[in-house]
Design an enzyme around this catalytic site. Structure first.
Site, short mmCIF file in Angstrom:
data_model
loop_
_atom_site.label_atom_id
_atom_site.label_comp_id
_atom_site.label_asym_id
_atom_site.label_seq_id
_atom_site.Cartn_x
_atom_site.Cartn_y
_atom_site.Cartn_z
N SER A 535 0.97 -1.16 0.07
CA SER A 535 0.05 -0.10 -0.12
C SER A 535 0.93 1.37 0.01
CB SER A 535 -0.89 -0.21 1.29
OG SER A 535 -1.25 1.17 1.34
N TYR A 548 -3.08 -0.91 9.94
CA TYR A 548 -2.78 -1.24 8.41
C TYR A 548 -1.59 -0.78 7.92
CZ TYR A 548 -4.34 -0.84 3.51
OH TYR A 548 -4.57 -1.12 2.07
N LYS A 552 1.47 -3.39 6.38
CA LYS A 552 1.81 -3.15 4.96
C LYS A 552 3.23 -2.74 4.97
CE LYS A 552 -2.24 -3.85 2.59
NZ LYS A 552 -2.22 -4.75 1.69
#
Ligand code: ZN
Length: 651
Positions: A535, A548, A552
Site C-alpha cells: 500500500s 494497516y 503493510k
C-alpha cells in the site's frame, strides 16, 4: 439416454436447416455422444440460385463448430451433386479434396465444410447424424466386439471396418453401399470411430441415434461397471505433481499446465498395460497422444522414457518427410494412485481431461467385455500426422502471453483480486483464486479458473488450498499475494490488543503463511514471480490507520527479505503500492462521502486527490500485476511500484 426432442421447439423451426441445427444441438447436449467439436451432421435441401434455378444443397457442419452450440450459420452450404460426383473418383488427395470442397460452396462467407462432407453427400437421406458415442465405440474396441454388435443390432446396422476419415472413408461407404437397400438399415457403425444414422425425417434420424446408443448402453450395463473417481486410490502429493509438470514442460520446450485426479482406470490391476493400449477413437490422439506416460513416481525418468518411446513410434511410421511433434506426454497413469493430464494451455488441458474421463470409463468397460483393444499404432499415427487434423490445431489462436502458466491469487473474490483473476485468465493463465468468501467459486466460469475457499490466517487451510490449486493446474508460477482488509479508523491510543492482532493477522501474517507454503512450488515453477499487494501507506502512513500502515510496511519488508532469499532460485519478488482504489467492496457510497466530507472535498475531488488528478481502478492495479508476472520485467526483482496517480509525499 432419453430423446430430448421437444415438439414445441421443433415446430418453432422455420425450415429444414433450422430443424437440422436444433437436433444437432440435441446431440451436442450429451458428452457421451460427442465431445469438444466431435461428430457432425447435415441436411439436404433445395435452394434457389442467382438465375432463379433450384439447386440441391448439402448443408454440412462447418469445421470449428461445436454441435453443443451450433446455429444455422455453423453449416457450410455446398453443391450436393458435385460432392456426390467426387465420391466416384478412384482417389483424391487431401489438398485436392479440400480445394474441391471449398469450391463447391455457394457462400464464401460460410465456414469450411467438415472433412466428412462427401460421406454425408452420398447417404441418400435428407438428414444425416454422426456421433462418436462412447457406448458403441467402446464395444468396437474390444476383443470380439464385432460379434457383440451383431448380437445387439442383428442385421439392422451396417458395420464397416476402420479406415481413415475424409475421402477414404467416403469411398469405403460409397463402395459398400452401391448396391445396397438403404431402407434395411437403421445406421452404420464404423469400427473404432462412431455411428451414422439417417432419415428423411429429422426426428427419426436423431432418435435412431439415441436408440442405437441405448441398445449398446444396455448391453454394456448388463456386463460391465465402472467408477469415475476412486477414493481408494492413493493419489499423488502436490509437490511431486508440480515437479512432474515441470519435467513435462521442459520436454515440450514450453510451459504446460496439468491436472491430477484419482480416475477409475488407475485402479485396474493391470492399469499399466490396459491404459496403454491406445485411444478410444483415433481423433483423440491430437489431444492425448496415442498412449499415456507410465508413471512410477520418478518424474525425470518417467518423462524421459515416454519421450524415447514416442520418438521410437515416430521413427517407425514416418515417411521420412514428416516433422516429429513434441515428445511430451499429454496424460499419464500412475497405477494404484491416479491419472495426470496435460495441455499447452488451460483450454487444451480441459479438452484432454474430458477425453481422459471418457477413456477411463471405456477402458474399464472394455476390460470386462472381453478385453480393451485399440487400433494398431500405425492407424493412430496416420491420423495424428494427418495434415487435415494438424491444421485444426494450427487454427486455434494463442490466448495470450501467459498461456501454460499457473497463477494463485489471494483475496480473489472481490476488488483488486477479482480484477487480477479476470485479467490473468484473459491473458491465458490458469488461475486459482483463494478467498475466505465462498463466492470465490463464482469469480469466473472459464475452464482456466478454479476458486478455493480458505481462511488465509490458518496455515493448514493455506497449505491445503495451495495443494488443491497445484493438483488442479499443475503448479504455481505466479503468486499474487493480495488478500487484505482496511480496518475501521482508530488512533493507536484507542486500538485494542484484539484489533491489533486481527489486523496484522490478515494484512501481514497471512502473506507470510501463503508465501512460506508456496515457496516449494515456486521453486518448481516456470519463470516464477511473486507480487505482493502492499500500500501507499507503507511510504506515506496516515493517522488513524496504524494497524494497516504497520502491517503493510512489515509486508514490504517481508517482500524484501524474500527477494534476497528467493533470487538464487530465479524467483522474482516485487511489491505494488496502490492507493485510493475505490471500486472495491469496502468503499461504499456512504464511506466515500464521509471521507470526502472530512477533507472538505466532493467525492469526485476526493477520488482524484493525486498529482495526475486521475481515478485509480482495480484494473489499473491488475495491469501492473500482469506486467510483473509476464516477462516485461524479467530482469527486475525487489521493486516497489506505486499505483497512486502520483503522491507528493512519495515521489
Ligand atoms: Zn467421425
Amino acid at each position: 439416454m432419453k430423446s430430448l426432442w421437444d415438439d414445441k421447439a421443433a415446430a418453432a423451426c422455420n425450415n429444414a436447416l433450422e430443424l437440422r441445427a436444433y437436433t444437432s444441438r440435441l446431440l451436442g447436449q450429451s458428452d457421451d455422444l460427442v465431445l469438444h467439436g466431435g461428430g457432425n451432421t447435415s441436411v439436404k435441401d433445395a435452394a434457389e440460385n442467382i438465375f432463379g434455378e433450384r439447386e440441391e444443397i448439402l448443408y454440412v457442419k462447418g469445421s470449428g463448430h461445436d454441435l453443443k452450440t451450433i446455429g444455422t450459420d455453423g453449416f457450410a452450404p455446398t453443391r450436393l451433386e458435385k460432392l456426390q460426383r467426387l465420391a466416384e473418383l478412384d482417389s483424391l488427395g487431401d489438398i485436392d479434396m479440400m480445394r474441391e470442397l471449398k469450391t463447391s460452396q455457394i457462400d464464401p462467407k460460410a465456414p469450411a465444410p467438415s472433412v466428412e462432407a462427401i460421406l454425408h453427400a452420398i447417404i441418400p437421406f435428407k438428414y444425416v447424424d454422426h456421433t462418436h458415442t462412447d457406448a458403441v465405440v467402446t464395444i468396437t474396441n474390444t476383443q470380439g466386439g464385432e460379434a457383440r454388435l451383431k448380437e445387439i443390432y442383428g442385421d439392422d446396422v451396417l458395420v464397416l471396418p476402420y479406415v481413415m476419415p475424409g475421402f477414404i472413408l467416403a469411398k469405403q461407404v460409397y463402395e459398400a453401399t452401391k448396391d445396397l437397400d438403404w431402407s434395411r438399415y437403421r445406421g452404420i457403425v464404423l469400427l473404432h470411430h462412431g455411428v451414422f444414422t439417417f432419415h428423411d425425417d429429422a426426428r427419426v434420424s436423431y432418435e435412431n441415434m439415441i436408440d442405437l446408443v441405448n441398445q449398446a448402453d444396455e448391453h454394456i450395463r448388463k456386463n460391465a461397471t465402472y467408477t469415475v473417481a476412486d477414493d481408494a486410490l492413493a493419489g499423488l502429493g502436490a509437490l511431486d505433481f508440480a515437479r512432474l509438470r515441470k519435467q513435462v514442460s521442459e520436454e515440450r520446450g514450453g510451459p504446460m499446465v496439468g491436472r491430477f485426479r484419482r480416475l477409475g482406470v488407475a485402479a485396474l490391476d493391470n492399469a499399466a498395460d490396459s491404459a496403454r493400449r491406445g485411444p478410444v477413437t483415433p481423433d483423440h490422439v491430437l489431444h492425448t497422444k496415442r498412449v499415456p506416460m507410465l508413471m512410477t513416481g520418478d518424474a525425470e525418468a518417467d518423462v524421459a522414457a515416454f519421450a524415447a518411446e514416442y520418438r521410437g513410434y515416430f521413427d517407425e511410421f514416418t515417411d521420412g518427410e514428416l516433422i516429429c511433434l513434441d515428445t511430451a506426454p499429454r496424460w499419464g497413469v500412475l497405477p494404484g494412485k491416479g491419472v495426470a493430464t496435460f495441455g499447452i494451455n488451460g483450454k487444451r488441458l480441459r479438452v484432454c481431461s474430458d477425453i481422459i474421463d471418457h477413456t477411463s470409463k471405456a477402458i474399464q468397460w472394455g476390460e470386462q467385455l472381453g478385453g480393451w483393444q485399440a487400433l494398431p499404432a500405425k492407424d493412430i499415427f496416420e491420423l495424428e500426422y494427418w495434415e487435415l487434423e494438424q491444421a485444426k490445431l494450427k487454427n486455434q489462436a494463442a490466448a495470450g502471453g501467459l498461456e501454460g502458466r499457473v497463477a494463485v491469487v489471494t483475496g480473489a473474490a472481490s476488488g483488486i483480486g477479482r480484477a487480477t483473476v479476470e485479467l490473468l485468465v484473459e491473458q491465458g493463465a490458469c488461475v486459482a483464486g483463494i478467498d475466505i468468501d465462498s463466492s470465490v467459486s463464482d469469480v469466473s466460469n472459464s475452464p482456466l479458473y478454479v476458486g478455493v475457499q480458505a481462511d488465509l490466517t490458518d496455515s493448514g487451510q493455506v497449505e491445503s488450498a495451495l495443494s488443491t490449486a497445484v493438483l488442479h493446474f499443475g503448479g504455481i508460477d505466479i503468486l499474487v499475494s493480495n488478500a487484505g482488509s482496511f480496518p475501521a479508523s482508530s488512533f493507536l491510543a484507542d486500538t485494542t490488543d484484539e484489533a491489533w492482532s486481527a489486523a496484522l493477522g490478515l494484512n501481514l501474517d497471512s502473506h507470510f503463511k501463503v508465501l512460506r507454503a508456496a515457496i516449494p512450488y515456486l521453486k518448481e515453477g516456470i519463470d516464477p514471480a511473486v507480487v505482493f499487494n502492499a500500500s501507499k501507506n507503507t511510504l506515506a502512513p496516515g493517522p488513524g490507520v496504524g494497524t494497516y500502515s504497520v502491517a503493510k510496511a512489515a509486508l514490504t519488508q517481508l517482500a524484501r527479505v524474500a527477494t534476497l532469499e528467493l533470487a538464487p532460485d530465479g524467483i522474482r519478488v516485487n511489491v505494488l503500492h496502490p492507493d485510493a482504489v475505490f471500486d472495491t467492496g469496502i468503499w461504499t457510497a456512504e464511506v466515500l462521502q464521509a471521507r470526502a466530507d472530512k477533507y472538505g472535498l466532493t467525492v469526485d475531488e476526493y477520488k482524484r486527490r493525486n498529482l495526475l488528478a486521475t481515478e485509480i481502478s482495480s484494473l489499473d492495479v491488475a495491469r501492473a500485476v500482469l506486467r510483473l508476472a509476464d516477462d516485461s520485467f524479467a530482469c527486475s526483482t525487489g521493486m516497489q511500484l506505486t499505483i497512486d496517480g502520483g503522491n507528493e509525499r512519495t515521489v
